[in-house]
Design a protein around this motif. Sequence first.
Motif, PDB file in Angstrom:
ATOM      1  N   THR A   1      27.594 -31.367  18.605  1.00 40.77           N
ATOM      2  CA  THR A   1      26.750 -32.423  18.069  1.00 40.77           C
ATOM      3  C   THR A   1      26.158 -31.984  16.735  1.00 40.77           C
ATOM      4  N   ARG A   2      25.542 -32.915  16.053  1.00 46.90           N
ATOM      5  CA  ARG A   2      24.827 -32.613  14.814  1.00 46.90           C
ATOM      6  C   ARG A   2      23.800 -31.506  15.070  1.00 46.90           C
ATOM      7  N   GLN A   3      23.042 -31.609  16.168  1.00 49.73           N
ATOM      8  CA  GLN A   3      22.016 -30.599  16.458  1.00 49.73           C
ATOM      9  C   GLN A   3      22.640 -29.234  16.723  1.00 49.73           C
ATOM     10  N   GLU A   4      23.764 -29.197  17.410  1.00 49.13           N
ATOM     11  CA  GLU A   4      24.437 -27.907  17.653  1.00 49.13           C
ATOM     12  C   GLU A   4      24.933 -27.298  16.340  1.00 49.13           C
TER      13      GLU A   4
ATOM     14  N   GLN B   1      19.727 -39.432  -5.147  1.00 48.81           N
ATOM     15  CA  GLN B   1      18.804 -38.822  -4.196  1.00 48.81           C
ATOM     16  C   GLN B   1      19.222 -37.415  -3.771  1.00 48.81           C
ATOM     17  N   ILE B   2      20.511 -37.135  -3.826  1.00 45.05           N
ATOM     18  CA  ILE B   2      21.035 -35.878  -3.271  1.00 45.05           C
ATOM     19  C   ILE B   2      21.850 -35.151  -4.349  1.00 45.05           C
ATOM     20  N   PRO B   3      21.292 -34.085  -4.944  1.00 48.27           N
ATOM     21  CA  PRO B   3      22.036 -33.356  -5.974  1.00 48.27           C
ATOM     22  C   PRO B   3      23.162 -32.509  -5.388  1.00 48.27           C
ATOM     23  N   GLY B   4      24.115 -32.146  -6.235  1.00 49.48           N
ATOM     24  CA  GLY B   4      25.212 -31.284  -5.824  1.00 49.48           C
ATOM     25  C   GLY B   4      26.532 -32.028  -5.773  1.00 49.48           C
ATOM     26  N   GLY B   5      27.573 -31.315  -5.380  1.00 51.20           N
ATOM     27  CA  GLY B   5      28.906 -31.900  -5.251  1.00 51.20           C
ATOM     28  C   GLY B   5      29.034 -32.652  -3.940  1.00 51.20           C
ATOM     29  N   HIS B   6      29.514 -33.863  -4.025  1.00 47.00           N
ATOM     30  CA  HIS B   6      29.714 -34.685  -2.830  1.00 47.00           C
ATOM     31  C   HIS B   6      31.194 -34.689  -2.465  1.00 47.00           C
ATOM     32  N   THR B   7      31.477 -34.688  -1.181  1.00 43.78           N
ATOM     33  CA  THR B   7      32.835 -34.459  -0.717  1.00 43.78           C
ATOM     34  C   THR B   7      33.495 -35.699  -0.136  1.00 43.78           C
TER      35      THR B   7
ATOM     36  N   ILE C   1      26.945 -28.045  -2.022  1.00 40.70           N
ATOM     37  CA  ILE C   1      28.014 -28.931  -1.551  1.00 40.70           C
ATOM     38  C   ILE C   1      27.428 -29.797  -0.437  1.00 40.70           C
ATOM     39  N   ASN C   2      27.710 -31.085  -0.514  1.00 35.48           N
ATOM     40  CA  ASN C   2      27.166 -32.062   0.432  1.00 35.48           C
ATOM     41  C   ASN C   2      28.261 -32.625   1.324  1.00 35.48           C
ATOM     42  N   ALA C   3      27.958 -32.699   2.615  1.00 37.91           N
ATOM     43  CA  ALA C   3      28.928 -33.212   3.585  1.00 37.91           C
ATOM     44  C   ALA C   3      28.186 -33.812   4.772  1.00 37.91           C
ATOM     45  N   HIS C   4      28.875 -34.666   5.517  1.00 36.42           N
ATOM     46  CA  HIS C   4      28.290 -35.239   6.730  1.00 36.42           C
ATOM     47  C   HIS C   4      28.127 -34.145   7.790  1.00 36.42           C
ATOM     48  N   PRO C   5      27.027 -34.190   8.530  1.00 31.64           N
ATOM     49  CA  PRO C   5      26.831 -33.223   9.625  1.00 31.64           C
ATOM     50  C   PRO C   5      27.477 -33.709  10.938  1.00 31.64           C
TER      51      PRO C   5
ATOM     52  N   VAL D   1      35.677 -35.518  15.730  1.00 34.76           N
ATOM     53  CA  VAL D   1      34.973 -36.593  15.031  1.00 34.76           C
ATOM     54  C   VAL D   1      35.862 -37.833  14.950  1.00 34.76           C
ATOM     55  N   THR D   2      35.231 -38.930  14.574  1.00 33.97           N
ATOM     56  CA  THR D   2      35.947 -40.183  14.390  1.00 33.97           C
ATOM     57  C   THR D   2      36.171 -40.428  12.903  1.00 33.97           C
ATOM     58  N   PRO D   3      37.109 -41.309  12.542  1.00 36.41           N
ATOM     59  CA  PRO D   3      37.305 -41.629  11.126  1.00 36.41           C
ATOM     60  C   PRO D   3      35.980 -42.077  10.494  1.00 36.41           C
ATOM     61  N   GLY D   4      35.746 -41.647   9.275  1.00 35.87           N
ATOM     62  CA  GLY D   4      34.498 -41.940   8.578  1.00 35.87           C
ATOM     63  C   GLY D   4      33.493 -40.810   8.686  1.00 35.87           C
ATOM     64  N   SER D   5      33.690 -39.914   9.649  1.00 38.42           N
ATOM     65  CA  SER D   5      32.780 -38.778   9.831  1.00 38.42           C
ATOM     66  C   SER D   5      33.460 -37.441   9.576  1.00 38.42           C
ATOM     67  N   VAL D   6      34.658 -37.452   9.016  1.00 41.11           N
ATOM     68  CA  VAL D   6      35.387 -36.217   8.750  1.00 41.11           C
ATOM     69  C   VAL D   6      34.618 -35.404   7.711  1.00 41.11           C
ATOM     70  N   THR D   7      34.501 -34.110   7.958  1.00 40.80           N
ATOM     71  CA  THR D   7      33.674 -33.239   7.144  1.00 40.80           C
ATOM     72  C   THR D   7      34.144 -31.799   7.264  1.00 40.80           C
TER      73      THR D   7
END
Length: 165
Positions: A4-7, A39-45, A129-133, A97-103
């Motif tokens: 999970t995100r928390q893990e 709002q979020i600096p850095g490289g977005h993936t 570097i920024n990515a979905h958790p 993960v499901t499509p749209g949450s690949v990271t």
Amino acid sequence: MPKTRQELFDCLDALGIAHPTTDHAPVFTVAESQSLRDQIPGGHTKNLFLKDKKGAYFLVTLEENAEVNLKSIHTLIGASGRVSFGKPEALMDKLGVTPGSVTIFCAINDPDHDVTIVIDAPLMDNDIINAHPLINDATTSIGREDLMRFLSHTGHEPLILKVSG
């Protein structure tokens, strides 16, 4: 069972890795996430989950605006013949993960190292570097060196290659 995100956050905490996270409405495409840039600096993936003709899987992580030639990327990443997008069922099975949450953080869900992680070299020019958790309703920022430490902790040594054109 996928992490999970928390893990994921617990793992990063245990490694002493800072991971500021911004919650937002779910985003499924790069275009939908453009409004977060101020709002979020850095490289977005953006991430491509690919499969070759012999059934090998690849997770390719690039800067959000990078373009890739899918007809020739196989020659750069060591795939057997041309690649195609992996099916949603394989994505869940291999990376949890499901499509749209690949990271890039999906490496935590690949304990058997079934997926080769490829990072486009220009992305590594960013300090952050920024990515979905593991879910697409937030963006987590991580330092470049910390990302490499996280990947090493998961047992993945990514290929850092120039795959964008």
